[in-house]
Design a protein around this motif. Structure first.
Motif, PDB file in Angstrom:
ATOM      1  N   ASN A  45       0.803  -1.218   0.000  1.00 54.30           N
ATOM      2  CA  ASN A  45       0.000   0.000   0.000  1.00 54.30           C
ATOM      3  C   ASN A  45       0.839   1.273   0.000  1.00 54.30           C
ATOM      4  O   ASN A  45       0.330   2.353  -0.273  1.00 54.30           O
ATOM      5  N   ALA A  46       2.118   1.149   0.341  1.00 56.77           N
ATOM      6  CA  ALA A  46       2.986   2.326   0.373  1.00 56.77           C
ATOM      7  C   ALA A  46       3.324   2.755  -1.049  1.00 56.77           C
ATOM      8  O   ALA A  46       3.141   2.006  -2.006  1.00 56.77           O
ATOM      9  N   SER A  47       3.807   3.981  -1.203  1.00 62.60           N
ATOM     10  CA  SER A  47       4.291   4.439  -2.505  1.00 62.60           C
ATOM     11  C   SER A  47       5.747   4.027  -2.672  1.00 62.60           C
ATOM     12  O   SER A  47       6.449   3.777  -1.688  1.00 62.60           O
ATOM     13  N   GLU A  48       6.177   3.958  -3.932  1.00 64.25           N
ATOM     14  CA  GLU A  48       7.579   3.604  -4.166  1.00 64.25           C
ATOM     15  C   GLU A  48       8.511   4.656  -3.570  1.00 64.25           C
ATOM     16  O   GLU A  48       9.561   4.331  -3.022  1.00 64.25           O
ATOM     17  N   ASP A  49       8.126   5.919  -3.681  1.00 63.72           N
ATOM     18  CA  ASP A  49       8.942   6.990  -3.089  1.00 63.72           C
ATOM     19  C   ASP A  49       9.151   6.764  -1.595  1.00 63.72           C
ATOM     20  O   ASP A  49      10.242   6.991  -1.064  1.00 63.72           O
ATOM     21  N   GLU A  50       8.087   6.330  -0.943  1.00 66.06           N
ATOM     22  CA  GLU A  50       8.158   6.106   0.502  1.00 66.06           C
ATOM     23  C   GLU A  50       9.111   4.961   0.830  1.00 66.06           C
ATOM     24  O   GLU A  50       9.935   5.055   1.750  1.00 66.06           O
ATOM     25  N   VAL A  51       9.009   3.890   0.044  1.00 65.17           N
ATOM     26  CA  VAL A  51       9.869   2.728   0.283  1.00 65.17           C
ATOM     27  C   VAL A  51      11.338   3.091   0.006  1.00 65.17           C
ATOM     28  O   VAL A  51      12.237   2.731   0.771  1.00 65.17           O
ATOM     29  N   LEU A  52      11.552   3.830  -1.081  1.00 63.66           N
ATOM     30  CA  LEU A  52      12.927   4.239  -1.402  1.00 63.66           C
ATOM     31  C   LEU A  52      13.501   5.153  -0.321  1.00 63.66           C
ATOM     32  O   LEU A  52      14.691   5.098  -0.016  1.00 63.66           O
ATOM     33  N   LYS A  53      12.635   5.990   0.261  1.00 63.51           N
ATOM     34  CA  LYS A  53      13.107   6.874   1.336  1.00 63.51           C
ATOM     35  C   LYS A  53      13.599   6.040   2.514  1.00 63.51           C
ATOM     36  O   LYS A  53      14.635   6.338   3.117  1.00 63.51           O
ATOM     37  N   ASP A  54      12.860   4.987   2.851  1.00 62.04           N
ATOM     38  CA  ASP A  54      13.282   4.126   3.964  1.00 62.04           C
ATOM     39  C   ASP A  54      14.533   3.320   3.610  1.00 62.04           C
ATOM     40  O   ASP A  54      15.267   2.878   4.483  1.00 62.04           O
ATOM     41  N   TRP A  55      14.746   3.112   2.304  1.00 62.66           N
ATOM     42  CA  TRP A  55      15.907   2.336   1.851  1.00 62.66           C
ATOM     43  C   TRP A  55      17.142   3.247   1.704  1.00 62.66           C
ATOM     44  O   TRP A  55      18.265   2.764   1.538  1.00 62.66           O
ATOM     45  N   GLN A  56      16.939   4.547   1.743  1.00 63.35           N
ATOM     46  CA  GLN A  56      18.013   5.506   1.474  1.00 63.35           C
ATOM     47  C   GLN A  56      19.268   5.192   2.281  1.00 63.35           C
ATOM     48  O   GLN A  56      19.213   4.988   3.494  1.00 63.35           O
ATOM     49  N   GLY A  57      20.399   5.149   1.594  1.00 63.62           N
ATOM     50  CA  GLY A  57      21.676   4.917   2.250  1.00 63.62           C
ATOM     51  C   GLY A  57      22.139   3.472   2.202  1.00 63.62           C
ATOM     52  O   GLY A  57      23.295   3.176   2.465  1.00 63.62           O
ATOM     53  N   LEU A  58      21.227   2.551   1.867  1.00 63.18           N
ATOM     54  CA  LEU A  58      21.607   1.131   1.883  1.00 63.18           C
ATOM     55  C   LEU A  58      22.207   0.672   0.559  1.00 63.18           C
ATOM     56  O   LEU A  58      22.923  -0.325   0.510  1.00 63.18           O
ATOM     57  N   GLY A  59      21.936   1.409  -0.520  1.00 62.33           N
ATOM     58  CA  GLY A  59      22.526   1.042  -1.811  1.00 62.33           C
ATOM     59  C   GLY A  59      21.746  -0.027  -2.558  1.00 62.33           C
ATOM     60  O   GLY A  59      20.780  -0.591  -2.036  1.00 62.33           O
ATOM     61  N   TYR A  60      22.165  -0.303  -3.771  1.00 62.59           N
ATOM     62  CA  TYR A  60      21.473  -1.263  -4.637  1.00 62.59           C
ATOM     63  C   TYR A  60      19.964  -1.066  -4.557  1.00 62.59           C
ATOM     64  O   TYR A  60      19.221  -1.932  -4.096  1.00 62.59           O
ATOM     65  N   TYR A  61      19.525   0.082  -5.043  1.00 65.50           N
ATOM     66  CA  TYR A  61      18.141   0.501  -4.830  1.00 65.50           C
ATOM     67  C   TYR A  61      17.129  -0.312  -5.619  1.00 65.50           C
ATOM     68  O   TYR A  61      15.927  -0.246  -5.343  1.00 65.50           O
ATOM     69  N   SER A  62      17.575  -1.076  -6.608  1.00 66.43           N
ATOM     70  CA  SER A  62      16.632  -1.949  -7.320  1.00 66.43           C
ATOM     71  C   SER A  62      16.039  -2.965  -6.350  1.00 66.43           C
ATOM     72  O   SER A  62      14.918  -3.449  -6.554  1.00 66.43           O
ATOM     73  N   ARG A  63      16.765  -3.263  -5.274  1.00 62.30           N
ATOM     74  CA  ARG A  63      16.206  -4.172  -4.270  1.00 62.30           C
ATOM     75  C   ARG A  63      14.924  -3.599  -3.686  1.00 62.30           C
ATOM     76  O   ARG A  63      13.941  -4.312  -3.475  1.00 62.30           O
TER      77      ARG A  63
END
Length: 346
Positions: free
Chosen positions: A63-81
């Motif tokens: 239900n989250a947006s991709e932007d939201e998920v990417l924000k939580d992933w920020q800094g971890l790298g390999y963002y395709s994950r």
DNA sequence: AACTCGTGGTG
DNA sequence: TCACCAAGAGT
């Protein structure tokens, strides 16, 4: 004692206490496995905590947006994950009625889930006998059996998977798979493995032949390219301009300042030749270089020689502005994050 | 099938 | 400093 049994017994007494080991919820195990791909456990721990708390169920993630998920992933790298994680969450909710796949074969169909991750989830959650082959397993098996086939060659990938699959036949797949990985990271380490106290030392062929330090064999075919990034930082005091990266390259769907990329270092004069400074309000503005020496952001395949150029102007009409106070809402590459920290403090 | 995708730790 | 590595996968 057989190979698998030694590792299982070692695991009983030496396994690491990791948050996801308290669970056999495939959603949590999936999260942990994706986060840990090519990532040290220590680096992934905080992200696992954020994702399990922010998205307690696969529905929450979908239900989250991709932007939201990417924000939580920020800094971890390999963002395709992160993008694939989000995509697969929606696939599970929309196409599979929210039911998480329960077999290796079905798990493989999820974007971002390859042989390793499908094997890990299938074995840990559903006790399926599918052997994991990660960097640890390559190292343990190549040394114990003295195999010098390059682990990153098609032949090696096939060979080690088949060997691992034979070794798991009589084992408890859930414990054995995690045992060999823990063992590889704690005992049979890349450098300075603790062979003196190793429970597998007796049968280890590399140790017998003094080949520990030359195994595993890996073909190296890495050529680093130099690229030259010039970010244009517009500042009217309250706002700036950012854009979303498109295409399939690095940092896809993350945000950045307008970028002028060149194959060679550029001076201010050359930079002004670029299209960005033609036909818009940035013609004839004052521009200053933030960092006289380039920041060299080192990635696996490229070194980004980066300059940030600051333009102070109140005359911005044809661009959408982003307020500085909202800048932290956007997922940005580490490089941009580092700049923002520096710029903020000045 | 070689190439690409991030960031941080290690010796 | 620098090469190598880290619970790999997609194209």
């Amino acid at each position: 004692m057989e190979f698998y049994k030694i590792l299982e017994m070692w695991y009983l007494n030496n396994q690491r206490n990791l948050p996801w080991r308290n669970s056999s919820n495939p959603y949590f195990i999936w999260l942990s496995e994706i986060i840990l791909q090519q990532t040290r456990i220590q680096q992934g721990l905080d992200y696992y905590k954020v994702f399990t708390e922010h998205y307690p169920t696969v529905q929450d993630l979908a239900n989250a947006s991709e932007d939201e998920v990417l924000k939580d992933w920020q800094g971890l790298g390999y963002y395709s994950r992160a993008r694939n994680l989000h995509f697969s969450a929606q696939y599970i909710c929309n196409e599979l009625n929210g039911k998480f796949p329960t077999t290796y074969k079905e798990l493989l169909k999820l974007k971002g889930v390859g042989d390793y991750t499908a094997s890990a989830i299938a074995s840990i959650c559903f006790n399926e006998k599918t052997a994991v082959v990660d960097g640890n397993v390559y190292r343990v098996l190549s040394r114990y059996f003295n195999i010098d086939i390059p682990i990153n060659s098609p032949k090696g990938i096939k060979y080690f998977k088949e060997l691992a699959q034979e070794l798991i036949q009589n084992a408890n797949p859930k414990n054995y798979n995690q045992a060999i990985m823990d063992f590889g990271s704690m005992v049979c380490k890349p450098q300075n493995p603790t062979c003196e106290t190793c429970v597998l030392a007796d049968g280890c062929m590399a140790k017998a032949k003094n080949l520990i330090n030359s195994l595993p064999v890996k073909e190296k075919k890495l050529k680093v390219k130099n690229k030259f990034f010039n970010f244009i930082v517009i500042d009217n005091g309250e706002s700036t301009i950012i854009e979303k990266r498109t295409g399939n390259g690095i940092w896809k769907n993350l945000y950045q300042f307008p970028l002028i990329e060149t194959n060679e270092p550029v001076n201010q004069e050359t930079l002004f030749q670029h299209d960005f400074f033609k036909n818009n309000e940035f013609k004839n503005v004052d521009i200053s270089l933030f960092n006289s020496e380039p920041w060299i952001h080192k990635l696996t395949h490229q070194h980004l020689h980066t300059h940030f150029w600051i333009i102070n102007t109140n005359n911005i009409k044809n661009f959408e502005l982003t307020a500085w106070k909202n800048i932290d809402d956007y997922a940005v590459p580490k490089l941009i994050h580092n700049f923002l920290e520096e710029y903020k403090s000045k």
